[in-house]
Design an enzyme around this catalytic site. Structure first.
Site, PDB file in Angstrom:
ATOM      1  N   ASP A  30       0.884  -1.087   0.077  1.00  0.00           N
ATOM      2  CA  ASP A  30      -0.120   0.091  -0.051  1.00  0.00           C
ATOM      3  C   ASP A  30       1.001   1.249  -0.110  1.00  0.00           C
ATOM      4  O   ASP A  30       1.980   1.209   0.386  1.00  0.00           O
ATOM      5  CB  ASP A  30      -0.956  -0.041   1.152  1.00  0.00           C
ATOM      6  CG  ASP A  30      -2.232   0.929   1.056  1.00  0.00           C
ATOM      7  OD1 ASP A  30      -3.043   0.451   0.985  1.00  0.00           O
ATOM      8  OD2 ASP A  30      -1.940   2.198   1.233  1.00  0.00           O
ATOM      9  N   THR A  85     -12.700   2.342  -4.723  1.00  0.00           N
ATOM     10  CA  THR A  85     -13.190   2.892  -6.043  1.00  0.00           C
ATOM     11  C   THR A  85     -14.190   3.867  -5.122  1.00  0.00           C
ATOM     12  O   THR A  85     -15.266   3.485  -5.486  1.00  0.00           O
ATOM     13  CB  THR A  85     -13.861   1.945  -6.959  1.00  0.00           C
ATOM     14  OG1 THR A  85     -14.621   0.891  -6.179  1.00  0.00           O
ATOM     15  CG2 THR A  85     -12.684   1.093  -7.652  1.00  0.00           C
ATOM     16  N   THR A 121     -14.512  -3.195  -6.603  1.00  0.00           N
ATOM     17  CA  THR A 121     -15.686  -2.810  -7.219  1.00  0.00           C
ATOM     18  C   THR A 121     -15.776  -2.004  -8.230  1.00  0.00           C
ATOM     19  O   THR A 121     -15.248  -0.831  -8.136  1.00  0.00           O
ATOM     20  CB  THR A 121     -16.801  -2.644  -6.102  1.00  0.00           C
ATOM     21  OG1 THR A 121     -16.876  -3.519  -5.297  1.00  0.00           O
ATOM     22  CG2 THR A 121     -18.092  -2.472  -6.701  1.00  0.00           C
ATOM     23  N   ARG A 149     -18.791  -8.920   4.060  1.00  0.00           N
ATOM     24  CA  ARG A 149     -19.359  -8.168   4.851  1.00  0.00           C
ATOM     25  C   ARG A 149     -18.490  -7.419   6.040  1.00  0.00           C
ATOM     26  O   ARG A 149     -17.830  -8.513   6.679  1.00  0.00           O
ATOM     27  CB  ARG A 149     -20.669  -8.591   5.486  1.00  0.00           C
ATOM     28  CG  ARG A 149     -21.835  -9.225   4.577  1.00  0.00           C
ATOM     29  CD  ARG A 149     -22.506 -10.156   5.336  1.00  0.00           C
ATOM     30  NE  ARG A 149     -21.547 -11.228   5.802  1.00  0.00           N
ATOM     31  CZ  ARG A 149     -22.201 -12.399   6.733  1.00  0.00           C
ATOM     32  NH1 ARG A 149     -23.248 -12.094   7.197  1.00  0.00           N
ATOM     33  NH2 ARG A 149     -21.443 -13.502   6.913  1.00  0.00           N
ATOM     34  N   ASN A 210     -25.065  -6.063  -4.526  1.00  0.00           N
ATOM     35  CA  ASN A 210     -25.199  -4.853  -3.761  1.00  0.00           C
ATOM     36  C   ASN A 210     -26.572  -4.162  -4.170  1.00  0.00           C
ATOM     37  O   ASN A 210     -27.303  -3.853  -3.015  1.00  0.00           O
ATOM     38  CB  ASN A 210     -23.977  -4.012  -3.508  1.00  0.00           C
ATOM     39  CG  ASN A 210     -23.015  -4.497  -2.785  1.00  0.00           C
ATOM     40  OD1 ASN A 210     -23.102  -5.387  -2.137  1.00  0.00           O
ATOM     41  ND2 ASN A 210     -21.973  -3.926  -2.571  1.00  0.00           N
ATOM     42  N   ALA A 254     -36.477  -2.759   8.778  1.00  0.00           N
ATOM     43  CA  ALA A 254     -36.851  -1.565   8.532  1.00  0.00           C
ATOM     44  C   ALA A 254     -36.120  -0.526   9.394  1.00  0.00           C
ATOM     45  O   ALA A 254     -36.028  -1.125  10.667  1.00  0.00           O
ATOM     46  CB  ALA A 254     -38.162  -1.136   8.343  1.00  0.00           C
ATOM     47  N   GLY A 255     -36.022   0.421   9.286  1.00  0.00           N
ATOM     48  CA  GLY A 255     -35.212   1.560  10.126  1.00  0.00           C
ATOM     49  C   GLY A 255     -34.641   2.629   9.454  1.00  0.00           C
ATOM     50  O   GLY A 255     -35.405   3.144   8.591  1.00  0.00           O
ATOM     51  N   CYS A 262     -20.172   0.741   0.872  1.00  0.00           N
ATOM     52  CA  CYS A 262     -20.334   0.194  -0.282  1.00  0.00           C
ATOM     53  C   CYS A 262     -21.723   0.160  -0.834  1.00  0.00           C
ATOM     54  O   CYS A 262     -21.850   1.039  -2.067  1.00  0.00           O
ATOM     55  CB  CYS A 262     -20.202  -1.383   0.014  1.00  0.00           C
ATOM     56  SG  CYS A 262     -18.520  -1.829   0.734  1.00  0.00           S
TER      57      CYS A 262
HETATM   58  C1  UGA Z   1     -22.225  -4.868   1.841  1.00  0.00           C
HETATM   59  C2  UGA Z   1     -22.740  -6.201   1.324  1.00  0.00           C
HETATM   60  O1  UGA Z   1     -23.828  -6.906   2.228  1.00  0.00           O
HETATM   61  C3  UGA Z   1     -21.594  -7.313   1.253  1.00  0.00           C
HETATM   62  O2  UGA Z   1     -21.787  -8.340   0.547  1.00  0.00           O
HETATM   63  C4  UGA Z   1     -20.513  -6.495   0.119  1.00  0.00           C
HETATM   64  O3  UGA Z   1     -19.502  -7.301  -0.018  1.00  0.00           O
HETATM   65  C5  UGA Z   1     -20.056  -5.170   0.780  1.00  0.00           C
HETATM   66  O4  UGA Z   1     -21.181  -4.308   0.859  1.00  0.00           O
HETATM   67  C6  UGA Z   1     -18.988  -4.535  -0.265  1.00  0.00           C
HETATM   68  O5  UGA Z   1     -19.553  -4.296  -1.321  1.00  0.00           O
HETATM   69  O6  UGA Z   1     -17.832  -4.634   0.113  1.00  0.00           O
HETATM   70  P1  UGA Z   1     -21.368  -4.095   4.202  1.00  0.00           P
HETATM   71  O7  UGA Z   1     -21.347  -2.701   3.635  1.00  0.00           O
HETATM   72  O8  UGA Z   1     -20.222  -4.463   5.187  1.00  0.00           O
HETATM   73  O9  UGA Z   1     -21.575  -5.188   3.192  1.00  0.00           O
HETATM   74  O10 UGA Z   1     -22.800  -3.950   5.047  1.00  0.00           O
HETATM   75  P2  UGA Z   1     -24.152  -4.694   5.046  1.00  0.00           P
HETATM   76  O11 UGA Z   1     -24.114  -5.711   6.043  1.00  0.00           O
HETATM   77  O12 UGA Z   1     -24.674  -4.976   3.781  1.00  0.00           O
HETATM   78  O13 UGA Z   1     -25.318  -3.611   5.771  1.00  0.00           O
HETATM   79  C7  UGA Z   1     -25.192  -2.246   5.006  1.00  0.00           C
HETATM   80  C8  UGA Z   1     -26.214  -1.490   5.510  1.00  0.00           C
HETATM   81  O14 UGA Z   1     -27.549  -1.801   5.545  1.00  0.00           O
HETATM   82  C9  UGA Z   1     -25.948  -1.079   7.177  1.00  0.00           C
HETATM   83  O15 UGA Z   1     -25.991   0.476   7.003  1.00  0.00           O
HETATM   84  C10 UGA Z   1     -26.966  -1.804   7.631  1.00  0.00           C
HETATM   85  O16 UGA Z   1     -27.184  -1.334   9.006  1.00  0.00           O
HETATM   86  C11 UGA Z   1     -28.113  -1.583   6.680  1.00  0.00           C
HETATM   87  N1  UGA Z   1     -29.030  -2.685   6.855  1.00  0.00           N
HETATM   88  C12 UGA Z   1     -28.967  -4.011   6.719  1.00  0.00           C
HETATM   89  C13 UGA Z   1     -30.670  -2.416   7.140  1.00  0.00           C
HETATM   90  O17 UGA Z   1     -30.742  -1.147   7.280  1.00  0.00           O
HETATM   91  N2  UGA Z   1     -31.757  -3.228   7.216  1.00  0.00           N
HETATM   92  C14 UGA Z   1     -31.228  -4.634   7.075  1.00  0.00           C
HETATM   93  O18 UGA Z   1     -32.262  -5.282   6.990  1.00  0.00           O
HETATM   94  C15 UGA Z   1     -30.067  -5.021   6.766  1.00  0.00           C
END
Ligand code: UGA
Length: 436
Positions: A30, A85, A121, A149, A210, A254-255, A262
């Site tokens: 890096d 990216t 990505t 994740r 995504n 929901a929330g 990402c």
């Molecule tokens: C996301 C994807 O889930 C991964 O598969 C992907 O590899 C990653 O982006 C990436 O592109 O690198 P991540 O950003 O770690 O992963 O987070 P998530 O677990 O997907 O959650 C994203 C957001 O959605 C959070 O703010 C979470 O609180 C929110 N969320 C999730 C909700 O509001 N409701 C839900 O039911 C689930």
């Protein structure tokens, strides 16, 4: 196998350590000297459960090292590119500066027969554009998107639910794909699906996944908006539709919506790329997905203001959470912090607590008050708002205990993660998102 990993941010640092943990000899590279110094000491530059352990083990075994010197990539068989990216400053499209710089920096150190595996990505079409430069060295470019994740990154990297390899036409499921199968040998041996595609499909698999997840969240948040005007309960609705195996309950929480490094930027970059390809209308719904998502933050603020009788000026509000989701210290595009900042903007006296993200949050928003100790943060609050569903309150905070600390008895549940009945029974006014 000898591997190099270019870019030691979230994706790259975890990938390098995880690859060393399954037996490879890995050098992580890096340009950021501080990051490299910290990783070389076995210290993760960000919060990720399990990462410190595999970093320390890898370094102690002699199989894992970190450097700022790109020349260290020479001699590796596979070179993973996992640089960022980000969204462009003046638009929705992805900024490919770091990908181009990584490939250009790597080229002089490639040998014929090497594999360059892009993990970043990227907009569909990127790999085809990079391939001639890589192939001129005798190396082969593959696109190998990452689905980890945050919070589960180590497990997701070592034991993914699928592997995707986008290969050049000439190689269709040949040499390059087989080398990647060797790299991921434990997952392949246990039968993890390994899908070989062309470049465009591999690039699209990532953004489509995504986009689907973001759409699922915004769908349920749209239902929350309808629930709010009809008296329905969106969490029961999600449970009920989630029993249909074709729909599934996951990602129907929901929330206050999605954030992070990402989902938000990926759906915007996807829209921008589709426009460039003349098919903007095909993913036009992603603009709506984005809009619904952003509306929920404002809604959480409205609910809090109304619960406090119409004004929050000089009211003491404790915000439980800052990270964009639990098990992470990441505050990029965090809905949690956004809500805190908006309440502060309305004149509330906002105190934020979070088990992991305070340092990052303070750097980004020094105007807010941060308190590490949860109970200290709750002291004398007029209202409490949950914006990140950490176990520290979702599971471990009882309304009876909270009552001994706060001044008011108002709980706004921005993640619908608290036990509404228990808080109400203890005399609290509980307000969820999309729930009566
Ligand atoms: C996301 C994807 O889930 C991964 O598969 C992907 O590899 C990653 O982006 C990436 O592109 O690198 P991540 O950003 O770690 O992963 O987070 P998530 O677990 O997907 O959650 C994203 C957001 O959605 C959070 O703010 C979470 O609180 C929110 N969320 C999730 C909700 O509001 N409701 C839900 O039911 C689930």
């Amino acid at each position: 196998m000898r591997l190099s990993v270019i870019g030691c941010g979230y994706l790259g640092a975890v990938h390098a350590a995880a690859m060393a943990s399954i037996g490879h000899e890995v050098v992580g590279i890096d340009v950021d000297e501080r990051k490299i110094a910290s990783l070389s000491r076995g210290e993760a530059p960000f919060f990720e459960p399990g990462l410190t352990e595999i970093l320390t083990e890898g370094i102690a075994s002699g199989r894992l090292s970190f450097t700022t010197d790109m020349a260290a990539a020479a001699g590796a068989k596979v070179h993973f590119v996992g640089v960022g990216t980000p969204q462009q400053k003046d638009g929705y499209a992805a900024d490919l500066t770091y990908v181009n710089a990584a490939i250009d920096g790597l080229l002089p150190h490639l040998s014929p027969g090497d594999i360059v595996a892009g993990k970043s990505t990227v907009p569909v079409g990127t790999a085809a554009g990079l391939a001639p430069r890589v192939h001129a060295t005798g190396a082969t470019l593959v696109w190998n998107p990452e689905f980890l994740r945050e919070g589960w990154a180590v497990q997701d990297t070592i034991d993914p639910d699928r592997l995707v390899a986008g290969v050049p036409d000439a190689d269709s499921d040949g040499e390059a794909a087989n080398i990647l199968r060797e790299v991921y040998h434990p997952a392949v041996a246990k039968g993890t699906p390994f899908i070989v595609t062309d470049y465009a499909t591999a690039e699209l698999v990532k953004v489509a996944a995504n986009a689907f997840l973001a759409t699922k969240i915004s769908f349920i948040n749209a239902m929350a908006e309808i629930a709010e005007v009809s008296g329905a309960d969106v969490t029961q609705l999600a449970d009920a539709i989630g029993h249909d195996a074709r729909i599934g309950r996951r990602f129907l929480g929901a929330g206050i919506g999605f954030g992070g490094g990402c989902l938000p930027k990926d759906i915007r970059a996807f829209s921008a790329r589709a426009e460039e390809l003349g098919r903007g209308e095909s993913v036009g719904f992603l603009r709506e997905v984005d809009a619904i998502n952003l509306r929920r933050r404002e809604r959480a603020v409205e609910i809090t203001v109304s619960a406090l009788g119409g004004a929050v000026f000089e009211k003491k509000i404790t915000v439980l959470g800052a990270a964009f989701k639990p098990h992470s210290d990441d505050i990029r595009d965090s809905p949690a912090l956004d809500v805190a900042v908006r309440l502060h903007g309305l004149g509330a006296s906002v105190t934020v607590t979070d088990p992991a993200a305070i340092e990052n949050a303070r750097r980004a928003h020094p105007q807010l008050t941060y308190v590490e100790d949860r109970d200290e943060a709750l002291r004398d609050a007029d209202a409490v708002i949950v914006v990140t569903e950490w176990d520290e309150w979702r599971r471990d905070l009882s309304p009876e205990h909270a009552s001994t600390l706060t001044a008011g008895r108002i709980l706004v549940d921005g993640r619908n993660c608290m036990d509404a009945a228990a808080w109400r029974a203890a005399g609290w006014t509980y307000v969820g998102m999309g729930r009566p």
